[in-house]
Design a protein around this motif. Structure first.
Motif, PDB file in Angstrom:
ATOM      1  N   LEU A   1       5.771 -50.552 -10.924  1.00  0.00           N
ATOM      2  CA  LEU A   1       6.818 -50.724 -11.935  1.00  0.00           C
ATOM      3  C   LEU A   1       6.463 -51.857 -12.895  1.00  0.00           C
ATOM      4  O   LEU A   1       6.656 -51.736 -14.113  1.00  0.00           O
ATOM      5  CB  LEU A   1       8.159 -51.013 -11.241  1.00  0.00           C
ATOM      6  N   ARG A   2       5.958 -52.951 -12.341  1.00  0.00           N
ATOM      7  CA  ARG A   2       5.609 -54.070 -13.223  1.00  0.00           C
ATOM      8  C   ARG A   2       4.430 -53.729 -14.115  1.00  0.00           C
ATOM      9  O   ARG A   2       4.395 -54.127 -15.279  1.00  0.00           O
ATOM     10  CB  ARG A   2       5.284 -55.308 -12.384  1.00  0.00           C
ATOM     11  N   LEU A   3       3.491 -52.967 -13.592  1.00  0.00           N
ATOM     12  CA  LEU A   3       2.343 -52.558 -14.391  1.00  0.00           C
ATOM     13  C   LEU A   3       2.780 -51.673 -15.554  1.00  0.00           C
ATOM     14  O   LEU A   3       2.329 -51.847 -16.699  1.00  0.00           O
ATOM     15  CB  LEU A   3       1.335 -51.829 -13.503  1.00  0.00           C
ATOM     16  N   LEU A   4       3.690 -50.735 -15.300  1.00  0.00           N
ATOM     17  CA  LEU A   4       4.200 -49.885 -16.379  1.00  0.00           C
ATOM     18  C   LEU A   4       4.995 -50.700 -17.391  1.00  0.00           C
ATOM     19  O   LEU A   4       4.916 -50.461 -18.606  1.00  0.00           O
ATOM     20  CB  LEU A   4       5.067 -48.775 -15.790  1.00  0.00           C
ATOM     21  N   ASP A   5       5.755 -51.675 -16.908  1.00  0.00           N
ATOM     22  CA  ASP A   5       6.517 -52.534 -17.824  1.00  0.00           C
ATOM     23  C   ASP A   5       5.592 -53.312 -18.756  1.00  0.00           C
ATOM     24  O   ASP A   5       5.841 -53.416 -19.960  1.00  0.00           O
ATOM     25  CB  ASP A   5       7.392 -53.508 -17.027  1.00  0.00           C
ATOM     26  N   VAL A   6       4.526 -53.870 -18.187  1.00  0.00           N
ATOM     27  CA  VAL A   6       3.595 -54.660 -19.008  1.00  0.00           C
ATOM     28  C   VAL A   6       2.885 -53.766 -20.021  1.00  0.00           C
ATOM     29  O   VAL A   6       2.728 -54.143 -21.192  1.00  0.00           O
ATOM     30  CB  VAL A   6       2.588 -55.383 -18.093  1.00  0.00           C
ATOM     31  N   LEU A   7       2.464 -52.587 -19.606  1.00  0.00           N
ATOM     32  CA  LEU A   7       1.833 -51.665 -20.556  1.00  0.00           C
ATOM     33  C   LEU A   7       2.792 -51.306 -21.682  1.00  0.00           C
ATOM     34  O   LEU A   7       2.391 -51.177 -22.850  1.00  0.00           O
ATOM     35  CB  LEU A   7       1.375 -50.399 -19.822  1.00  0.00           C
ATOM     36  N   SER A   8       4.069 -51.158 -21.344  1.00  0.00           N
ATOM     37  CA  SER A   8       5.076 -50.843 -22.360  1.00  0.00           C
ATOM     38  C   SER A   8       5.248 -51.989 -23.345  1.00  0.00           C
ATOM     39  O   SER A   8       5.310 -51.793 -24.560  1.00  0.00           O
ATOM     40  CB  SER A   8       6.407 -50.520 -21.683  1.00  0.00           C
ATOM     41  N   VAL A   9       5.315 -53.225 -22.828  1.00  0.00           N
ATOM     42  CA  VAL A   9       5.487 -54.382 -23.702  1.00  0.00           C
ATOM     43  C   VAL A   9       4.290 -54.535 -24.633  1.00  0.00           C
ATOM     44  O   VAL A   9       4.432 -54.807 -25.831  1.00  0.00           O
ATOM     45  CB  VAL A   9       5.682 -55.657 -22.851  1.00  0.00           C
TER      46      VAL A   9
ATOM     47  N   ALA B   1      -1.503 -45.876 -18.315  1.00  0.00           N
ATOM     48  CA  ALA B   1      -0.181 -45.505 -17.810  1.00  0.00           C
ATOM     49  C   ALA B   1      -0.248 -44.182 -17.055  1.00  0.00           C
ATOM     50  O   ALA B   1       0.383 -44.019 -15.995  1.00  0.00           O
ATOM     51  CB  ALA B   1       0.807 -45.415 -18.974  1.00  0.00           C
ATOM     52  N   GLU B   2      -1.033 -43.248 -17.559  1.00  0.00           N
ATOM     53  CA  GLU B   2      -1.178 -41.959 -16.886  1.00  0.00           C
ATOM     54  C   GLU B   2      -1.915 -42.106 -15.555  1.00  0.00           C
ATOM     55  O   GLU B   2      -1.538 -41.477 -14.550  1.00  0.00           O
ATOM     56  CB  GLU B   2      -1.916 -40.985 -17.805  1.00  0.00           C
ATOM     57  N   LEU B   3      -2.958 -42.928 -15.528  1.00  0.00           N
ATOM     58  CA  LEU B   3      -3.671 -43.174 -14.278  1.00  0.00           C
ATOM     59  C   LEU B   3      -2.758 -43.837 -13.242  1.00  0.00           C
ATOM     60  O   LEU B   3      -2.778 -43.487 -12.054  1.00  0.00           O
ATOM     61  CB  LEU B   3      -4.884 -44.075 -14.538  1.00  0.00           C
TER      62      LEU B   3
ATOM     63  N   ARG C   1      13.244 -42.249  -3.482  1.00  0.00           N
ATOM     64  CA  ARG C   1      14.029 -43.024  -4.447  1.00  0.00           C
ATOM     65  C   ARG C   1      13.121 -43.948  -5.265  1.00  0.00           C
ATOM     66  O   ARG C   1      13.319 -44.126  -6.472  1.00  0.00           O
ATOM     67  CB  ARG C   1      15.098 -43.834  -3.716  1.00  0.00           C
ATOM     68  N   ASP C   2      12.160 -44.552  -4.590  1.00  0.00           N
ATOM     69  CA  ASP C   2      11.205 -45.402  -5.319  1.00  0.00           C
ATOM     70  C   ASP C   2      10.434 -44.577  -6.338  1.00  0.00           C
ATOM     71  O   ASP C   2      10.210 -45.025  -7.472  1.00  0.00           O
ATOM     72  CB  ASP C   2      10.233 -46.066  -4.339  1.00  0.00           C
ATOM     73  N   LEU C   3      10.036 -43.376  -5.936  1.00  0.00           N
ATOM     74  CA  LEU C   3       9.282 -42.518  -6.854  1.00  0.00           C
ATOM     75  C   LEU C   3      10.138 -42.102  -8.046  1.00  0.00           C
ATOM     76  O   LEU C   3       9.639 -42.022  -9.179  1.00  0.00           O
ATOM     77  CB  LEU C   3       8.766 -41.292  -6.103  1.00  0.00           C
ATOM     78  N   GLU C   4      11.423 -41.868  -7.812  1.00  0.00           N
ATOM     79  CA  GLU C   4      12.311 -41.528  -8.925  1.00  0.00           C
ATOM     80  C   GLU C   4      12.400 -42.665  -9.939  1.00  0.00           C
ATOM     81  O   GLU C   4      12.404 -42.440 -11.157  1.00  0.00           O
ATOM     82  CB  GLU C   4      13.704 -41.198  -8.388  1.00  0.00           C
ATOM     83  N   GLU C   5      12.464 -43.901  -9.444  1.00  0.00           N
ATOM     84  CA  GLU C   5      12.532 -45.042 -10.351  1.00  0.00           C
ATOM     85  C   GLU C   5      11.229 -45.195 -11.153  1.00  0.00           C
ATOM     86  O   GLU C   5      11.253 -45.482 -12.358  1.00  0.00           O
ATOM     87  CB  GLU C   5      12.803 -46.319  -9.557  1.00  0.00           C
ATOM     88  N   VAL C   6      10.109 -44.964 -10.485  1.00  0.00           N
ATOM     89  CA  VAL C   6       8.822 -45.031 -11.186  1.00  0.00           C
ATOM     90  C   VAL C   6       8.728 -43.929 -12.235  1.00  0.00           C
ATOM     91  O   VAL C   6       8.280 -44.157 -13.366  1.00  0.00           O
ATOM     92  CB  VAL C   6       7.662 -44.933 -10.172  1.00  0.00           C
ATOM     93  N   GLU C   7       9.166 -42.735 -11.873  1.00  0.00           N
ATOM     94  CA  GLU C   7       9.141 -41.612 -12.822  1.00  0.00           C
ATOM     95  C   GLU C   7      10.021 -41.908 -14.037  1.00  0.00           C
ATOM     96  O   GLU C   7       9.659 -41.606 -15.173  1.00  0.00           O
ATOM     97  CB  GLU C   7       9.611 -40.330 -12.133  1.00  0.00           C
TER      98      GLU C   7
ATOM     99  N   SER D   1      10.393 -43.108 -19.819  1.00  0.00           N
ATOM    100  CA  SER D   1      10.800 -43.978 -20.920  1.00  0.00           C
ATOM    101  C   SER D   1       9.606 -44.381 -21.776  1.00  0.00           C
ATOM    102  O   SER D   1       9.683 -44.430 -23.004  1.00  0.00           O
ATOM    103  CB  SER D   1      11.497 -45.224 -20.369  1.00  0.00           C
ATOM    104  N   LEU D   2       8.512 -44.637 -21.111  1.00  0.00           N
ATOM    105  CA  LEU D   2       7.294 -44.993 -21.836  1.00  0.00           C
ATOM    106  C   LEU D   2       6.768 -43.801 -22.638  1.00  0.00           C
ATOM    107  O   LEU D   2       6.340 -43.952 -23.794  1.00  0.00           O
ATOM    108  CB  LEU D   2       6.243 -45.480 -20.838  1.00  0.00           C
TER     109      LEU D   2
END
Length: 442
Positions: free
Chosen positions: A365-373, A391-393, A406-412, A417-418
């Motif tokens: 989640l943090r990695l996706l957030d940083v890529l988004s920022v 992000a795709e990798l 549930r964790d996977l749903e949050e990551v998805e 969003s990205l």
């Protein structure tokens, strides 16, 4: 010239260098104090100078000398043991930072200089009635040095405690990364970058093979350009700082021939060093994160800290670009050398973290957030494509290794969003820009 400067910098940064200088200065000070007292004596107005006799002088100097060297040996031995244990989770950079830290060198120098000063002064103490001599100046200085040793010991314990802290190590590596990125990139407002000639241009050139082996620590581009201009040739380097150069392998091509002075412009060494080697600095931070994510450590918070520092570095690249690695002089091609690309930088930053942290939703989640920022402020299409690729990798590994639904749903949700941001026009096209070809690193 740069190679010589690099060697001098490495030599002066060794753990023994500053203590050796301080010890020599202490011996000179002890000799000067003895000479001054023998020649001029002790003025009566200097009431603060030690005024004891020969027996007290020997006892005091012996106590200071034995205490200084004993405390130094014990404290540094315990510290090295603690650092070795801590380096197992932080990487070898921690020990290198300890040995090259000027504060630690100064503390060691203070203890050794005090020992050398008191020992030199002790040999000058003479008793008896014929020619008695007590170095009152030196004994006074020895007492002051003893107090300095106490202060140095307190500072050292506090300094090392802060240095072992994981956040301090990460911030130190972040600062190194910032400086290296500043040197490796230029502002977008500069003139357009020249283009390199096609590959067939070099096929008829003369090839230079390495006579030795080691990591390329320095590439003196100014010296190489000057050599190529002097001989009226074009030179292409096949290696860059950080590459391991094997013996008898091609390292340069000259068209129509090789210029003189290529090898002196290269510095080979047994290990990689920071400076021109951008990926080395990145890999040190990535190694901290990878060790933190190992099953034996299991510290995702440190990995998240490293990801944040990488995001900080990438955001500082907004509005900056890499040098082309192509040098013209008087409208003539003189030098082409390989450079790090944005894609190669991202690979060095995130590949290991993604691979080791794919089963940790917090890290993903943090990695996706940083890529988004980073993507929000990046206008270059080629860089946007590289960010999207990572992000795709990341998402592909998360789908495979995330156990909790549930964790996977949050990551998805975070990934969708990205994707929506990119598809709404804030992103980029489906192919990378040809302006910055990607150099993938393992």
């Amino acid at each position: 010239m740069k190679g010589a400067w690099l060697r001098v910098r490495e030599w002066t940064g060794e753990f023994w260098f500053l203590p050796a200088i301080m010890t020599v200065m202490a011996l000179l000070l002890a000799w000067a104090g003895i000479q001054a007292e023998e020649r001029y004596g002790i003025p009566e107005r200097l009431t603060w100078v030690y005024s004891g006799g020969e027996s007290g002088a020997r006892s005091l100097l012996s106590a200071v000398a034995s205490s200084a060297i004993g405390v130094a040996g014990t404290v540094f031995s315990i510290t090295i043991a603690a650092l070795s244990y801590a380096a197992g989770s932080m990487g070898p950079r921690l020990l290198d930072n300890f040995t090259r830290d000027r504060g630690n060198q100064t503390v060691l120098g203070t203890f050794i200089a005090t020992f050398a000063f008191t020992l030199f002064s002790l040999r000058s103490v003479q008793g008896g009635e014929d020619n008695p001599f007590v170095p009152h100046y030196n004994i006074t200085v020895a007492m002051l040095l003893a107090l300095a040793c106490v202060a140095a010991l307190v500072y050292f314990l506090a300094h090392v405690t802060r240095g072992i802290n994981m956040t301090a190590v990460v911030n130190l590596l972040r600062d190194d990364l910032r400086r290296t990125l500043e040197q490796a990139t230029r502002d977008h407002t500069e003139a357009d970058r020249p283009a390199a000639p096609p590959e067939p241009f070099w096929t008829s050139g003369e090839v230079l093979r390495s006579p030795d082996s080691g990591y390329l620590q320095l590439l003196d581009t100014q010296a190489l350009t000057a050599a190529a201009q002097r001989d009226g040739v074009a030179l292409r380097m096949l290696v860059r700082p950080g590459d391991y150069v094997f013996p008898n392998t091609p390292i340069a091509v000259g068209v129509p021939r090789l210029p003189d002075g290529v090898l002196p412009a290269l510095a080979l060494g047994p290990r990689r060093v920071a400076g021109q080697d951008l990926e080395f600095t990145v890999r040190q931070l990535a190694e901290v994160a990878a060790r933190a994510l190992s099953p034996g450590v299991n510290d995702p918070v440190t990995a998240i800290d490293v990801i944040d520092r990488f995001g900080d570095a990438l955001c500082r690249l907004h509005g900056r670009r890499w040098t082309s690695g192509v040098v013209y002089r008087d409208h003539q091609l003189r030098l082409v050398y390989p450079v790090t690309t944005y894609g190669g930088l991202l690979d060095s930053m995130f590949h290991m973290i993604r691979q080791y942290g794919s089963a940790s939703p917090a890290v993903i989640l943090r990695l996706l957030d940083v890529l988004s920022v980073v993507a929000d402020g990046e206008q270059d299409e080629g860089r946007q494509w590289e960010l999207r690729r990572h992000a795709e990798l990341t998402m592909e590994d998360a789908r495979r290794d995330t156990k909790n639904s549930r964790d996977l749903e949050e990551v998805e949700a975070r990934y969708r969003s990205l994707q929506e941001r990119w598809s709404s026009g804030e992103g980029t096209s489906e192919s990378p820009s040809p302006v910055e070809p990607r150099r993938i690193t393992s």
